[in-house]
Design a protein around this motif. Structure first.
Motif, PDB file in Angstrom:
ATOM      1  N   THR A   1      -8.338   2.356  -3.844  1.00 29.77           N
ATOM      2  CA  THR A   1      -7.775   0.869  -3.977  1.00 29.77           C
ATOM      3  C   THR A   1      -8.427   0.176  -2.962  1.00 29.77           C
ATOM      4  O   THR A   1      -9.115  -0.669  -3.023  1.00 29.77           O
ATOM      5  CB  THR A   1      -6.837   0.615  -3.757  1.00 29.77           C
ATOM      6  OG1 THR A   1      -5.980   1.055  -2.543  1.00 29.77           O
ATOM      7  CG2 THR A   1      -5.957   1.365  -5.416  1.00 29.77           C
TER       8      THR A   1
ATOM      9  N   VAL B   1      -6.981  -5.317  -6.550  1.00 32.76           N
ATOM     10  CA  VAL B   1      -7.954  -4.686  -7.709  1.00 32.76           C
ATOM     11  C   VAL B   1      -8.467  -5.088  -8.206  1.00 32.76           C
ATOM     12  O   VAL B   1     -10.232  -6.255  -8.469  1.00 32.76           O
ATOM     13  CB  VAL B   1      -8.203  -3.648  -7.401  1.00 32.76           C
ATOM     14  CG1 VAL B   1      -9.368  -2.561  -8.126  1.00 32.76           C
ATOM     15  CG2 VAL B   1      -7.802  -2.769  -5.753  1.00 32.76           C
TER      16      VAL B   1
ATOM     17  N   GLN C   1      -0.642  -4.200  -5.309  1.00 29.25           N
ATOM     18  CA  GLN C   1      -1.892  -3.763  -5.466  1.00 29.25           C
ATOM     19  C   GLN C   1      -3.653  -3.841  -6.386  1.00 29.25           C
ATOM     20  O   GLN C   1      -4.857  -4.113  -6.337  1.00 29.25           O
ATOM     21  CB  GLN C   1      -1.215  -2.533  -4.857  1.00 29.25           C
ATOM     22  CG  GLN C   1      -1.269  -2.305  -3.618  1.00 29.25           C
ATOM     23  CD  GLN C   1      -1.704  -3.092  -2.059  1.00 29.25           C
ATOM     24  OE1 GLN C   1      -3.308  -2.193  -1.707  1.00 29.25           O
ATOM     25  NE2 GLN C   1      -2.059  -4.290  -1.975  1.00 29.25           N
ATOM     26  N   ALA C   2      -2.936  -2.963  -7.580  1.00 27.26           N
ATOM     27  CA  ALA C   2      -3.341  -2.990  -8.746  1.00 27.26           C
ATOM     28  C   ALA C   2      -4.241  -4.186  -9.268  1.00 27.26           C
ATOM     29  O   ALA C   2      -5.204  -4.497  -9.341  1.00 27.26           O
ATOM     30  CB  ALA C   2      -3.011  -2.059  -9.948  1.00 27.26           C
TER      31      ALA C   2
ATOM     32  N   VAL D   1      -5.477  -4.258 -15.220  1.00 30.50           N
ATOM     33  CA  VAL D   1      -5.187  -3.576 -14.222  1.00 30.50           C
ATOM     34  C   VAL D   1      -3.945  -2.855 -13.818  1.00 30.50           C
ATOM     35  O   VAL D   1      -3.425  -1.721 -13.421  1.00 30.50           O
ATOM     36  CB  VAL D   1      -6.426  -3.372 -13.330  1.00 30.50           C
ATOM     37  CG1 VAL D   1      -5.782  -2.146 -12.587  1.00 30.50           C
ATOM     38  CG2 VAL D   1      -7.472  -3.307 -13.305  1.00 30.50           C
TER      39      VAL D   1
ATOM     40  N   ALA E   1      -5.203   7.122  -4.095  1.00 33.34           N
ATOM     41  CA  ALA E   1      -5.204   6.536  -5.039  1.00 33.34           C
ATOM     42  C   ALA E   1      -5.362   5.012  -3.560  1.00 33.34           C
ATOM     43  O   ALA E   1      -6.316   4.018  -4.250  1.00 33.34           O
ATOM     44  CB  ALA E   1      -4.076   6.360  -5.302  1.00 33.34           C
TER      45      ALA E   1
ATOM     46  N   LEU F   1     -12.652  -0.212  -3.022  1.00 32.28           N
ATOM     47  CA  LEU F   1     -12.790  -1.896  -3.936  1.00 32.28           C
ATOM     48  C   LEU F   1     -12.678  -3.086  -4.008  1.00 32.28           C
ATOM     49  O   LEU F   1     -13.399  -3.968  -3.609  1.00 32.28           O
ATOM     50  CB  LEU F   1     -12.148  -1.049  -5.210  1.00 32.28           C
ATOM     51  CG  LEU F   1     -12.197  -0.062  -5.500  1.00 32.28           C
ATOM     52  CD1 LEU F   1     -11.598   0.783  -7.636  1.00 32.28           C
ATOM     53  CD2 LEU F   1     -14.303   0.394  -6.318  1.00 32.28           C
ATOM     54  N   ARG F   2     -11.525  -2.824  -2.730  1.00 35.44           N
ATOM     55  CA  ARG F   2     -11.196  -4.443  -1.993  1.00 35.44           C
ATOM     56  C   ARG F   2     -12.132  -4.989  -1.484  1.00 35.44           C
ATOM     57  O   ARG F   2     -12.321  -5.617  -1.197  1.00 35.44           O
ATOM     58  CB  ARG F   2      -9.877  -4.436  -2.417  1.00 35.44           C
ATOM     59  CG  ARG F   2      -8.251  -3.958  -2.560  1.00 35.44           C
ATOM     60  CD  ARG F   2      -7.459  -4.130  -2.542  1.00 35.44           C
ATOM     61  NE  ARG F   2      -6.986  -5.247  -1.117  1.00 35.44           N
ATOM     62  CZ  ARG F   2      -5.655  -4.410  -0.882  1.00 35.44           C
ATOM     63  NH1 ARG F   2      -5.295  -3.016   0.122  1.00 35.44           N
ATOM     64  NH2 ARG F   2      -5.158  -5.041   0.511  1.00 35.44           N
TER      65      ARG F   2
ATOM     66  N   LEU G   1       1.719   1.686  -3.518  1.00 34.93           N
ATOM     67  CA  LEU G   1       1.386   2.422  -4.422  1.00 34.93           C
ATOM     68  C   LEU G   1       1.248   3.801  -3.960  1.00 34.93           C
ATOM     69  O   LEU G   1       1.012   4.863  -4.930  1.00 34.93           O
ATOM     70  CB  LEU G   1      -0.574   1.725  -3.990  1.00 34.93           C
ATOM     71  CG  LEU G   1      -1.366   2.332  -4.115  1.00 34.93           C
ATOM     72  CD1 LEU G   1      -1.741   2.313  -6.211  1.00 34.93           C
ATOM     73  CD2 LEU G   1      -2.820   1.693  -4.289  1.00 34.93           C
TER      74      LEU G   1
ATOM     75  N   GLU H   1       0.883  -1.041  -0.246  1.00 29.75           N
ATOM     76  CA  GLU H   1      -0.172   0.627  -0.653  1.00 29.75           C
ATOM     77  C   GLU H   1       0.816   0.877  -0.004  1.00 29.75           C
ATOM     78  O   GLU H   1       0.765   1.968  -0.557  1.00 29.75           O
ATOM     79  CB  GLU H   1      -0.627  -0.718   1.489  1.00 29.75           C
ATOM     80  CG  GLU H   1      -1.988  -1.014   0.961  1.00 29.75           C
ATOM     81  CD  GLU H   1      -1.688  -2.296   1.396  1.00 29.75           C
ATOM     82  OE1 GLU H   1      -2.707  -3.304   1.610  1.00 29.75           O
ATOM     83  OE2 GLU H   1      -0.563  -2.475   1.811  1.00 29.75           O
TER      84      GLU H   1
END
Length: 255
Positions: A122, A243, A239-240, A214, A118, A125-126, A86, A83
């Motif tokens: 993220t 997600v 991380q992307a 992503v 960001a 969304l997770r 990111l 994280e």
């Protein structure tokens, strides 16, 4: 050989997590780079603990609290390692106008607006994707979480293999900034793939496809704007992927 591979596993756990491990005697910095093949295994350890928490919490409090606790557990086990990468990547690539300035911002430990946005998006969304999956089946949500952690680390190893190093000498968090070997990437992928046996072919392929799509966004931006990867960029790629994978699996499972 087996003893050295064991050292590399311990090295990978030490590098990526806060999990207590035995001290490595005669440690060599190049072990960090070599241990990349076991990053998905470490991800599965973190994902496995998080998955158990998600499944157990869903029996008591329901999907949303379970998803929040599971994501929080993963962050606690890694110290927010990915994280942080990111957030630094978003700040550097979003806030800098030159390569030097972007790298300078990425090295700065302070959190900027791009990084905060960001990170918040993220995480949301997770959690939302996991809660959506837990509403369908807490067990399937737990398996998806386990898979996402391992596959996300494999995506980061893929970026290490494909992308040149884009930072300054001495800036690399992952050790000596050479490309990871193709053989190491193959091992990482094989380790990461086994949880997909619990998915239907369509769901598994859809999750991996969207995850890679992503994950390619921060990788491509970093290659274009700073000339390659840094340790922070690898965190952003991981991380992307998580997600994208969780969103795809949640959408297909709900459908």
């Amino acid at each position: 050989m087996i003893r050295h591979e064991g050292r590399l596993v311990v090295c990978a756990v030490q590098f990526l997590t806060r999990i207590p491990t035995p001290q490595l005697a005669a440690f060599r910095p190049e072990w960090i780079q070599q241990s990349a093949r076991y990053y998905p295994l470490v991800g599965q350890i973190v994902g496995g603990v998080s998955a158990l928490i998600l499944y157990g919490a869903a029996q008591v409090w329901g999907p949303w609290i379970a998803a929040l606790l599971a994501v929080g557990a993963g962050i606690a086990l890694t110290g927010g390692f990915h994280e942080d990468g990111l957030a630094d990547t978003a700040d550097g690539l979003g806030g800098g106008l030159t390569r030097d300035r972007r790298l300078e911002i990425m090295k700065d430990s302070r959190l900027g607006s791009y990084g905060a946005l960001a990170l918040g998006l993220t995480l949301a969304l997770r959690v939302a994707a996991l809660a959506m999956l837990a509403q369908v089946s807490p067990l399937f949500a737990a398996v998806a979480l386990l898979a996402s952690h391992g596959l996300g680390r494999a995506a980061a190893v893929g970026a290490m293999t494909i992308m040149p190093y884009g930072g300054y000498p001495g800036m690399a968090k992952e050790g000596k900034p050479d490309r990871a070997s193709v053989a190491g990437l193959a091992v990482a992928v094989l380790i990461a793939l086994w949880p997909l046996a619990f998915f239907s072919p369509v769901t598994g392929a859809g999750g991996v496809a969207l995850g890679l799509l992503v994950a390619a966004v921060p990788a491509w931006l970093a290659w274009r704007l700073i000339g390659g990867r840094t340790g922070d960029v690898l965190g952003a790629v991981e991380q992307a992927f998580e997600v994208g994978f969780l969103l795809a699996v949640a959408g297909l499972a709900a459908g």
